[in-house]
Design a protein around this motif. Structure first.
Motif, PDB file in Angstrom:
ATOM      1  N   THR A 263       0.818  -1.218   0.000  1.00  0.00           N
ATOM      2  CA  THR A 263       0.000   0.000   0.000  1.00  0.00           C
ATOM      3  C   THR A 263       0.851   1.268   0.000  1.00  0.00           C
ATOM      4  O   THR A 263       0.342   2.357  -0.193  1.00  0.00           O
ATOM      5  CB  THR A 263      -0.938   0.030   1.220  1.00  0.00           C
ATOM      6  N   ASP A 264       2.165   1.121   0.225  1.00  0.00           N
ATOM      7  CA  ASP A 264       3.057   2.283   0.185  1.00  0.00           C
ATOM      8  C   ASP A 264       3.451   2.653  -1.238  1.00  0.00           C
ATOM      9  O   ASP A 264       4.068   3.698  -1.459  1.00  0.00           O
ATOM     10  CB  ASP A 264       4.333   2.014   0.989  1.00  0.00           C
ATOM     11  N   CYS A 265       3.145   1.794  -2.211  1.00  0.00           N
ATOM     12  CA  CYS A 265       3.510   2.050  -3.605  1.00  0.00           C
ATOM     13  C   CYS A 265       2.424   2.901  -4.271  1.00  0.00           C
ATOM     14  O   CYS A 265       1.229   2.629  -4.131  1.00  0.00           O
ATOM     15  CB  CYS A 265       3.680   0.734  -4.357  1.00  0.00           C
ATOM     16  N   CYS A 266       2.848   3.933  -5.017  1.00  0.00           N
ATOM     17  CA  CYS A 266       1.879   4.834  -5.661  1.00  0.00           C
ATOM     18  C   CYS A 266       1.327   4.243  -6.954  1.00  0.00           C
ATOM     19  O   CYS A 266       0.366   4.762  -7.520  1.00  0.00           O
ATOM     20  CB  CYS A 266       2.512   6.192  -5.940  1.00  0.00           C
ATOM     21  N   GLY A 267       1.950   3.182  -7.475  1.00  0.00           N
ATOM     22  CA  GLY A 267       1.450   2.515  -8.669  1.00  0.00           C
ATOM     23  C   GLY A 267       1.745   3.212  -9.972  1.00  0.00           C
ATOM     24  O   GLY A 267       1.175   2.867 -11.015  1.00  0.00           O
ATOM     25  N   ASN A 268       2.666   4.179  -9.961  1.00  0.00           N
ATOM     26  CA  ASN A 268       2.979   4.936 -11.172  1.00  0.00           C
ATOM     27  C   ASN A 268       4.251   4.464 -11.873  1.00  0.00           C
ATOM     28  O   ASN A 268       4.741   5.129 -12.780  1.00  0.00           O
ATOM     29  CB  ASN A 268       3.111   6.422 -10.844  1.00  0.00           C
ATOM     30  N   GLY A 269       4.787   3.337 -11.441  1.00  0.00           N
ATOM     31  CA  GLY A 269       5.977   2.806 -12.093  1.00  0.00           C
ATOM     32  C   GLY A 269       7.221   3.639 -11.861  1.00  0.00           C
ATOM     33  O   GLY A 269       8.043   3.805 -12.769  1.00  0.00           O
ATOM     34  N   CYS A 270       7.387   4.180 -10.667  1.00  0.00           N
ATOM     35  CA  CYS A 270       8.541   5.028 -10.358  1.00  0.00           C
ATOM     36  C   CYS A 270       9.848   4.273 -10.584  1.00  0.00           C
ATOM     37  O   CYS A 270       9.936   3.068 -10.315  1.00  0.00           O
ATOM     38  CB  CYS A 270       8.489   5.496  -8.907  1.00  0.00           C
ATOM     39  N   THR A 271      10.864   4.996 -11.043  1.00  0.00           N
ATOM     40  CA  THR A 271      12.180   4.388 -11.233  1.00  0.00           C
ATOM     41  C   THR A 271      12.700   3.817  -9.925  1.00  0.00           C
ATOM     42  O   THR A 271      13.219   2.706  -9.880  1.00  0.00           O
ATOM     43  CB  THR A 271      13.176   5.434 -11.774  1.00  0.00           C
ATOM     44  N   ASN A 272      12.591   4.590  -8.856  1.00  0.00           N
ATOM     45  CA  ASN A 272      13.002   4.134  -7.530  1.00  0.00           C
ATOM     46  C   ASN A 272      11.757   3.866  -6.693  1.00  0.00           C
ATOM     47  O   ASN A 272      11.380   4.664  -5.848  1.00  0.00           O
ATOM     48  CB  ASN A 272      13.884   5.190  -6.856  1.00  0.00           C
ATOM     49  N   CYS A 273      11.129   2.717  -6.948  1.00  0.00           N
ATOM     50  CA  CYS A 273       9.894   2.369  -6.237  1.00  0.00           C
ATOM     51  C   CYS A 273      10.196   2.130  -4.766  1.00  0.00           C
ATOM     52  O   CYS A 273      11.239   1.575  -4.403  1.00  0.00           O
ATOM     53  CB  CYS A 273       9.270   1.121  -6.853  1.00  0.00           C
TER      54      CYS A 273
ATOM     55  N   LEU B  63      -1.082   8.533  -3.430  1.00  0.00           N
ATOM     56  CA  LEU B  63       0.340   8.611  -3.142  1.00  0.00           C
ATOM     57  C   LEU B  63       1.095   9.147  -4.348  1.00  0.00           C
ATOM     58  O   LEU B  63       0.832   8.760  -5.478  1.00  0.00           O
ATOM     59  CB  LEU B  63       0.891   7.229  -2.774  1.00  0.00           C
ATOM     60  N   ARG B  64       2.061  10.048  -4.087  1.00  0.00           N
ATOM     61  CA  ARG B  64       2.903  10.585  -5.153  1.00  0.00           C
ATOM     62  C   ARG B  64       4.305  10.854  -4.594  1.00  0.00           C
ATOM     63  O   ARG B  64       4.454  11.361  -3.486  1.00  0.00           O
ATOM     64  CB  ARG B  64       2.332  11.903  -5.704  1.00  0.00           C
ATOM     65  N   PRO B  65       5.345  10.532  -5.380  1.00  0.00           N
ATOM     66  CA  PRO B  65       6.708  10.827  -4.943  1.00  0.00           C
ATOM     67  C   PRO B  65       7.137  12.234  -5.368  1.00  0.00           C
ATOM     68  O   PRO B  65       6.815  12.696  -6.459  1.00  0.00           O
ATOM     69  CB  PRO B  65       7.529   9.766  -5.686  1.00  0.00           C
TER      70      PRO B  65
END
Length: 305
Positions: free
Chosen positions: A9-19, A101-103
């Motif tokens: 649930t901590d993952c924003c699901g946007n395919g971040c390079t540094n997930c 969630l967003r980084p």
């Protein structure tokens, strides 16, 4: 759950390079040395101090946050977000069952005061953008981090190529500063900024401050810069364009590619070179391919923010 542990649930699901699932928040070496804890290792409350436009553009926002300690908490913490790392914002939006969630990558951090700043480009119709646009000072948000995998080793001088796209120049500023602020760091930096035109070069004054150092050079790649001379094939040598540049500024009216990268070579021996790329995922992939061609580097020498 321990403070540096994460779940799906901590993952924003946007395919971040540094997930966050691959690069979970790490204990701070500075905090350990100081005998203090890093307050952001688990989701922590941060109060917004300001929400301001940048460069007169309402879609660009400079957001300033400060840590909010709980009533029973001793004031023994610090805020350590190393250059090149990001933090995860978790927002509870009305009408949405799951948090959004967003980084975001800070471009300024105060270790002791526990404050940080981020530059955000609001996207019309974006849920998080709409939320951030309406935030007022003193509102409290939840962040955790730091998340990332790049660590600079000042004991080993190297050639560092930092490639930034648009607003992604912001998180590259502390990467440059950590080298230039240390007198015995002999690393050399080439800061290559890819933007539409001069109006979209952010933190231009900061770049000019960097230019005073012997081991730093930058170049602005202006893909769609219009020139008042009206010539179709006008280039960076045009006197009309030169008049818009500051002293020690270099600009080129084209896109950055492998040939241009090769022209920025610092040393004939590129084996220890580092390439850091900040921008959209499409930009990062394209620039990584160009860097491999230009410098004959392996993927382990290339870092995507």
């Amino acid at each position: 759950m321990p403070e540096n542990e994460v779940d799906e649930t901590d993952c924003c699901g946007n395919g971040c390079t540094n997930c966050i699932l691959d690069n979970k928040p790490k204990p701070s070496q500075q905090a350990l040395l100081a005998g203090k804890r890093n307050v952001i290792l688990s989701y922590a409350k941060f109060k917004m101090l300001s929400n301001e436009m940048h460069n007169g553009d309402a879609q660009l926002r400079l957001l300033h946050f400060v840590y909010v300690a709980s009533d029973d908490e001793e004031n023994d913490g610090i805020l350590d977000i190393p250059p090149g790392h990001h933090v995860m914002l978790r927002a509870e939006l009305a009408g949405h069952a799951a948090p959004l969630l967003r980084p975001y990558s800070p471009y300024w951090t105060d270790f002791v005061a526990k404050e940080f700043k981020i530059l955000v480009k609001l996207q019309p119709g974006g849920r998080m953008s709409d939320y951030l646009a309406t935030l007022e000072p003193l509102q409290v948000l939840n962040f955790r981090g730091p998340i990332g995998n790049y660590v600079h080793d000042s004991s080993s001088p190297k050639s560092i190529y930092i490639i930034a796209q648009g607003v992604a120049i912001a998180p590259t500023l502390p990467l440059v500063a950590q080298v230039l602020d240390k007198e015995d760091d002999m690393s050399c930096i080439r800061h290559l900024i890819c933007v539409k035109d001069l109006d979209h070069v952010y933190f231009r004054g900061r770049l000019l401050e960097f230019a005073q150092y012997w081991n730093y050079r930058s170049c602005l790649y202006l893909a769609h810069q219009k020139c008042s001379c009206g010539a179709v094939n006008c280039d960076e040598l045009c006197v009309h364009l030169k008049k818009k540049l500051h002293y020690n500024e270099t600009a080129r009216r084209l896109r950055l590619d492998a040939m241009q990268l090769a022209g920025q070579t610092i040393s004939s021996d590129q084996s220890g070179s580092i390439v850091i790329i900040a921008g959209t995922s499409i930009f990062q992939r394209a620039m990584r391919e160009q860097a491999i061609i230009a410098f004959n580097l392996s993927n382990k020498n290339i870092y995507l923010l």
